[in-house]
Design an enzyme around this catalytic site. Structure first.
Site, PDB file in Angstrom:
ATOM      1  CE  LYS A  80      35.714  -3.239 -40.966  1.00 27.44           C
ATOM      2  NZ  LYS A  80      35.226  -1.842 -41.706  1.00 27.44           N
ATOM      3  CE1 TYR A 106      34.869  -4.522 -37.407  1.00 29.16           C
ATOM      4  CE2 TYR A 106      36.806  -5.749 -36.562  1.00 29.16           C
ATOM      5  CZ  TYR A 106      36.188  -4.499 -37.375  1.00 29.16           C
ATOM      6  OH  TYR A 106      37.213  -3.624 -37.604  1.00 29.16           O
ATOM      7  CB  SER A 110      40.294  -4.409 -39.355  1.00 26.69           C
ATOM      8  OG  SER A 110      40.922  -4.545 -38.031  1.00 26.69           O
TER       9      SER A 110
HETATM   10  C1  UD1 Z   1      40.362  -5.212 -31.724  1.00 27.73           C
HETATM   11  C2  UD1 Z   1      39.738  -6.255 -32.687  1.00 27.73           C
HETATM   12  C3  UD1 Z   1      40.286  -5.415 -34.090  1.00 27.73           C
HETATM   13  C4  UD1 Z   1      39.590  -3.838 -34.207  1.00 27.73           C
HETATM   14  C5  UD1 Z   1      40.094  -3.205 -33.052  1.00 27.73           C
HETATM   15  C6  UD1 Z   1      39.381  -1.841 -33.136  1.00 27.73           C
HETATM   16  C7  UD1 Z   1      39.862  -8.329 -31.839  1.00 27.73           C
HETATM   17  C8  UD1 Z   1      40.379  -9.946 -31.889  1.00 27.73           C
HETATM   18  N1  UD1 Z   1      40.310  -7.385 -32.681  1.00 27.73           N
HETATM   19  O1  UD1 Z   1      41.449  -5.049 -31.787  1.00 27.73           O
HETATM   20  O2  UD1 Z   1      39.485  -6.498 -35.009  1.00 27.73           O
HETATM   21  O3  UD1 Z   1      39.732  -3.535 -35.441  1.00 27.73           O
HETATM   22  O4  UD1 Z   1      39.609  -3.716 -31.703  1.00 27.73           O
HETATM   23  O5  UD1 Z   1      40.280  -0.931 -32.626  1.00 27.73           O
HETATM   24  O6  UD1 Z   1      39.142  -8.325 -31.084  1.00 27.73           O
HETATM   25  N2  UD1 Z   1      43.172  -5.372 -23.492  1.00 27.73           N
HETATM   26  C9  UD1 Z   1      43.315  -5.499 -22.111  1.00 27.73           C
HETATM   27  N3  UD1 Z   1      42.155  -4.920 -21.115  1.00 27.73           N
HETATM   28  C10 UD1 Z   1      41.355  -4.086 -21.982  1.00 27.73           C
HETATM   29  C11 UD1 Z   1      41.395  -4.184 -23.448  1.00 27.73           C
HETATM   30  C12 UD1 Z   1      42.218  -4.557 -24.083  1.00 27.73           C
HETATM   31  O7  UD1 Z   1      44.080  -5.924 -21.659  1.00 27.73           O
HETATM   32  O8  UD1 Z   1      40.348  -3.857 -21.068  1.00 27.73           O
HETATM   33  C13 UD1 Z   1      44.161  -5.644 -24.273  1.00 27.73           C
HETATM   34  C14 UD1 Z   1      43.985  -6.870 -25.290  1.00 27.73           C
HETATM   35  O9  UD1 Z   1      44.007  -8.355 -24.890  1.00 27.73           O
HETATM   36  C15 UD1 Z   1      44.909  -6.498 -26.510  1.00 27.73           C
HETATM   37  C16 UD1 Z   1      45.236  -5.129 -26.352  1.00 27.73           C
HETATM   38  O10 UD1 Z   1      44.651  -4.767 -25.178  1.00 27.73           O
HETATM   39  O11 UD1 Z   1      46.095  -7.508 -26.270  1.00 27.73           O
HETATM   40  C17 UD1 Z   1      44.537  -4.191 -27.265  1.00 27.73           C
HETATM   41  O12 UD1 Z   1      43.080  -4.649 -27.269  1.00 27.73           O
HETATM   42  P1  UD1 Z   1      41.729  -3.788 -28.163  1.00 27.73           P
HETATM   43  O13 UD1 Z   1      42.112  -2.337 -27.708  1.00 27.73           O
HETATM   44  O14 UD1 Z   1      40.598  -4.204 -27.748  1.00 27.73           O
HETATM   45  O15 UD1 Z   1      42.161  -4.328 -29.310  1.00 27.73           O
HETATM   46  P2  UD1 Z   1      42.581  -5.318 -30.239  1.00 27.73           P
HETATM   47  O16 UD1 Z   1      41.948  -6.643 -29.964  1.00 27.73           O
HETATM   48  O17 UD1 Z   1      43.868  -5.466 -30.684  1.00 27.73           O
END
Ligand code: UD1
Length: 348
Positions: free
Chosen positions: A152, A148, A124
């Protein structure tokens, strides 16, 4: 090739099985159904009109894996099976280290015993921690912020050492950026149990909750919570490299077809190279699917970074792989998959 896919009924695993079967490879799946369901096997077979060999076993059970290798002449392994929820890993680190590390050790031990030397490992972009600059290249410094992510990174180190100690053993480490989307048949996609942690599954729930013709009304999905709008990005919300899961799956096909040309351990980013913000994704989802995704800005989620997107040129130059689908395709396919799911099951 005869390919063993661990976690082959999961979200990325199932799409990869389809690409392997379409590429005329034989597929053996081992999955303990911890985070998947058996009907996914039928769906893969329906899409491809081909059969897979299925074992309901835990990859942490070395005896069961050894039996699979005794019963099949396996040429390569793609190892997906792992726990993957960041927040849960912070609460349950022992469970994460035990499962995600023991499974890899078992697979490698059994592969070496049976003379199977080709392993693709599911890693990842989380291993880049806070990247020093963008886009992210494979030789950037590595660090993690949660158990997690550490599983990895430690797996990558374990595999590096195994390749050093066994000169015939080859490993391709694929570092995924943010997979979203679904198969165009609408038979495969991501539908997490409980309240989703990741952005796209949450957008999907909020959108369907706001559609009058579903019975999915649930207060948790009345609005998307956007975690912070004060990041150092064009609109202040977090930027990520979203990649269509079918493109990601095709990357695995390219990987197993390149073992002949590779030696030792090899690392590749699988992303599109483009960054989209949370609001970009929300706006695109609304526009492409003609739905509403109400949202509110809330405080930052601990551990999140401003922006993360790949330099995917190494995968293109060495494996001949690049992402084909764009963000609109990803939003459309996620939506269509969910609509079909609601039609078939009456709810999300
Ligand atoms: C996360 C994990 C990553 C994992 C991936 C799986 C972390 C630091 N990273 O990535 O290790 O491989 O998921 O796909 O947790 N967001 C919102 N509202 C929400 C959910 C997310 O605003 O309800 C925003 C987050 O702040 C971020 C973006 O959406 O900026 C993407 O979030 P998310 O889909 O959870 O993925 P990652 O955090 O990038």
């Amino acid at each position: 090739m005869k390919v063993l896919v661990t976690g082959g009924l999961g979200y990325i695993g199932s799409h990869t099985c389809v690409e392997l079967l379409n590429g005329d490879h034989d597929v053996i799946v081992v999955d303990n159904l911890y985070n998947s369901t058996i009907d996914v096997k039928d769906r893969i077979e329906k899409i491809t009109s081909k059969n897979i060999t299925f074992y309901q076993e835990d990859v942490c059970n070395a005896k069961a894996i050894d039996k699979i290798f005794r019963e099949n002449k396996i040429d390569a392994v793609i190892h997906f099976a792992a726990y993957k929820a960041v927040g849960e890993s912070v609460k349950l680190p022992i469970m994460y280290y035990e499962n995600n590390l023991l499974s890899t050790l078992n697979i490698c031990k059994v592969m070496l015993k049976h003379g199977c030397n080709n392993l693709v490992f599911s890693s990842s972009a989380t291993v880049y921690g806070l990247p020093k600059s963008l886009p992210i290249k494979e030789d950037f410094p590595l660090s993690t912020t949660n158990p997690y992510g550490t599983t990895k990174l430690v797996n990558e180190q374990i595999l590096t050492d195994i390749c050093k100690a066994n000169e015939n053993f080859k490993c391709i480490i694929l570092r995924y950026f943010n997979p979203i989307g679904a198969h165009k048949s609408c038979l495969l996609g991501e539908n997490p149990k409980g309240i989703p942690n990741n952005l796209m599954p949450y957008i999907m729930r909020v959108a369907s909750n706001n559609l009058k013709n579903t019975n999915a009304k649930n207060e948790a999905y009345s609005k998307l919570k956007v975690f912070g709008n004060d990041y150092n990005t064009p609109d202040g919300t977090g930027v990520r490299d979203y990649i269509h899961v079918v493109d990601l799956a095709k990357g695995h096909l390219k990987a197993i077809e390149h073992f002949d040309k590779l030696k030792g351990i090899n690392f590749y980013n699988l992303g599109t190279g483009k960054g989209y913000s949370v609001l970009d994704l929300v706006n695109t989802y609304e526009k492409v699917n003609n739905v509403n995704v109400p949202y509110e800005i809330v405080k930052r989620r601990p551990g999140d970074i401003d922006a993360c997107y790949a330099d995917a040129s190494k995968a293109y130059n060495e494996l001949g792989w690049k992402a084909e689908y764009d963000i609109e395709d990803m939003c459309r396919d996620s939506y269509l998959y969910q609509q079909k799911y609601i039609k078939d099951h009456g709810d999300v």
